[in-house]
Design a protein around this motif. Structure first.
Motif, PDB file in Angstrom:
ATOM      1  N   ALA A  54      92.276 101.794 -10.062  1.00 31.55           N
ATOM      2  CA  ALA A  54      92.805 100.481  -9.702  1.00 31.55           C
ATOM      3  C   ALA A  54      91.646  99.521  -9.444  1.00 31.55           C
ATOM      4  O   ALA A  54      90.553  99.928  -9.060  1.00 31.55           O
ATOM      5  CB  ALA A  54      93.679 100.589  -8.465  1.00 31.55           C
ATOM      6  N   PHE A  55      91.915  98.251  -9.669  1.00 30.96           N
ATOM      7  CA  PHE A  55      90.954  97.183  -9.409  1.00 30.96           C
ATOM      8  C   PHE A  55      91.712  96.107  -8.657  1.00 30.96           C
ATOM      9  O   PHE A  55      92.694  95.555  -9.162  1.00 30.96           O
ATOM     10  CB  PHE A  55      90.401  96.638 -10.727  1.00 30.96           C
ATOM     11  N   LEU A  56      91.292  95.822  -7.429  1.00 33.13           N
ATOM     12  CA  LEU A  56      91.938  94.799  -6.613  1.00 33.13           C
ATOM     13  C   LEU A  56      90.966  93.646  -6.455  1.00 33.13           C
ATOM     14  O   LEU A  56      89.864  93.809  -5.933  1.00 33.13           O
ATOM     15  CB  LEU A  56      92.321  95.356  -5.233  1.00 33.13           C
ATOM     16  N   PHE A  57      91.384  92.484  -6.910  1.00 30.53           N
ATOM     17  CA  PHE A  57      90.563  91.274  -6.809  1.00 30.53           C
ATOM     18  C   PHE A  57      91.204  90.358  -5.783  1.00 30.53           C
ATOM     19  O   PHE A  57      92.388  90.052  -5.869  1.00 30.53           O
ATOM     20  CB  PHE A  57      90.451  90.583  -8.163  1.00 30.53           C
ATOM     21  N   GLY A  58      90.413  89.918  -4.814  1.00 30.19           N
ATOM     22  CA  GLY A  58      90.972  89.125  -3.730  1.00 30.19           C
ATOM     23  C   GLY A  58      90.571  87.673  -3.739  1.00 30.19           C
ATOM     24  O   GLY A  58      89.447  87.325  -4.086  1.00 30.19           O
ATOM     25  N   VAL A 114      95.903  91.574  -7.596  1.00 33.58           N
ATOM     26  CA  VAL A 114      95.283  90.347  -7.098  1.00 33.58           C
ATOM     27  C   VAL A 114      95.862  90.056  -5.727  1.00 33.58           C
ATOM     28  O   VAL A 114      97.075  90.023  -5.544  1.00 33.58           O
ATOM     29  CB  VAL A 114      95.505  89.162  -8.069  1.00 33.58           C
ATOM     30  N   ASP A 115      94.967  89.871  -4.760  1.00 34.15           N
ATOM     31  CA  ASP A 115      95.336  89.614  -3.371  1.00 34.15           C
ATOM     32  C   ASP A 115      95.320  88.115  -3.131  1.00 34.15           C
ATOM     33  O   ASP A 115      94.295  87.461  -3.282  1.00 34.15           O
ATOM     34  CB  ASP A 115      94.335  90.307  -2.449  1.00 34.15           C
ATOM     35  N   LEU A 116      96.473  87.566  -2.771  1.00 31.41           N
ATOM     36  CA  LEU A 116      96.600  86.131  -2.548  1.00 31.41           C
ATOM     37  C   LEU A 116      96.766  85.784  -1.076  1.00 31.41           C
ATOM     38  O   LEU A 116      97.209  84.670  -0.756  1.00 31.41           O
ATOM     39  CB  LEU A 116      97.792  85.576  -3.341  1.00 31.41           C
ATOM     40  N   ASN A 117      96.444  86.707  -0.182  1.00 33.87           N
ATOM     41  CA  ASN A 117      96.572  86.391   1.232  1.00 33.87           C
ATOM     42  C   ASN A 117      95.775  85.138   1.553  1.00 33.87           C
ATOM     43  O   ASN A 117      94.649  84.974   1.128  1.00 33.87           O
ATOM     44  CB  ASN A 117      96.094  87.553   2.104  1.00 33.87           C
ATOM     45  N   GLY A 118      96.397  84.251   2.300  1.00 33.60           N
ATOM     46  CA  GLY A 118      95.747  83.008   2.689  1.00 33.60           C
ATOM     47  C   GLY A 118      96.167  81.815   1.864  1.00 33.60           C
ATOM     48  O   GLY A 118      95.812  80.690   2.185  1.00 33.60           O
ATOM     49  N   VAL A 119      96.944  82.024   0.804  1.00 30.08           N
ATOM     50  CA  VAL A 119      97.436  80.894   0.011  1.00 30.08           C
ATOM     51  C   VAL A 119      98.371  80.076   0.892  1.00 30.08           C
ATOM     52  O   VAL A 119      99.265  80.616   1.535  1.00 30.08           O
ATOM     53  CB  VAL A 119      98.199  81.399  -1.239  1.00 30.08           C
ATOM     54  N   ASP A 120      98.148  78.764   0.931  1.00 26.94           N
ATOM     55  CA  ASP A 120      99.011  77.954   1.793  1.00 26.94           C
ATOM     56  C   ASP A 120     100.125  77.242   1.031  1.00 26.94           C
ATOM     57  O   ASP A 120     101.080  76.767   1.615  1.00 26.94           O
ATOM     58  CB  ASP A 120      98.196  76.966   2.625  1.00 26.94           C
ATOM     59  N   GLY A 121     100.027  77.143  -0.289  1.00 23.42           N
ATOM     60  CA  GLY A 121     101.101  76.563  -1.085  1.00 23.42           C
ATOM     61  C   GLY A 121     101.259  75.064  -0.946  1.00 23.42           C
ATOM     62  O   GLY A 121     102.253  74.500  -1.406  1.00 23.42           O
TER      63      GLY A 121
END
Length: 149
Positions: A54-58, A114-121
């Protein structure tokens, strides 16, 4: 010269988590730099005999040079680099085989997250431009309920 960021992710006794981040390199970090470092790591270790599963890109939303088509092409290159043909002595498999979901093939297809934590929208158009071109290369999106709205 090395650009760097730092993140400290404490887990408190009550189970809650914190996040303290210094985003020093985000504006300049590029897909070419990331891919170069991945290739350098494999070369230092005599090749990637056992590729990652696995490859997780943040946090691409925080890196202007890692968005849109740049994000898509970087993730596709990671998939080509780390996906292997099990039946043919771990030779790199073709693009058509890498991008298929055929359950009958005998390929190691690296999972891309893909880690999108912190996206405020707050800027929907910017979010779409940053992520939509890369959706076809992503297997798992990681974000919390508020960010998904």
């Amino acid at each position: 010269e090395v650009q760097t960021s730092m993140a400290v992710l404490p887990v408190f006794r009550n189970g809650k988590r914190g996040c303290f981040v210094n985003l020093a390199c985000n504006d300049g970090f590029s897909a070419e730099e990331l891919l170069g470092r991945l290739n350098h790591h494999c070369n230092l270790n005599g090749g990637c005999v056992s590729p990652p599963r696995a490859f997780l890109f943040g946090y691409p939303h925080l890196m202007p040079k890692m968005q849109g088509d740049n994000l898509r092409s970087m993730l596709e290159q990671v998939r080509r680099t780390y996906s292997k043909d099990i039946e043919n002595d771990n030779e790199t498999i073709s693009n058509s085989d890498v991008n298929t979901n055929n359950k009958n093939n005998r390929h190691h297809r690296v999972l891309i997250g893909v880690d999108l934590n912190g996206v405020d929208g707050s800027d929907v158009d910017a979010a779409r431009a940053a992520l939509f071109p890369a959706l076809s290369a992503i297997d798992i999106l990681h974000l919390n309920e508020d960010e998904a709205k």
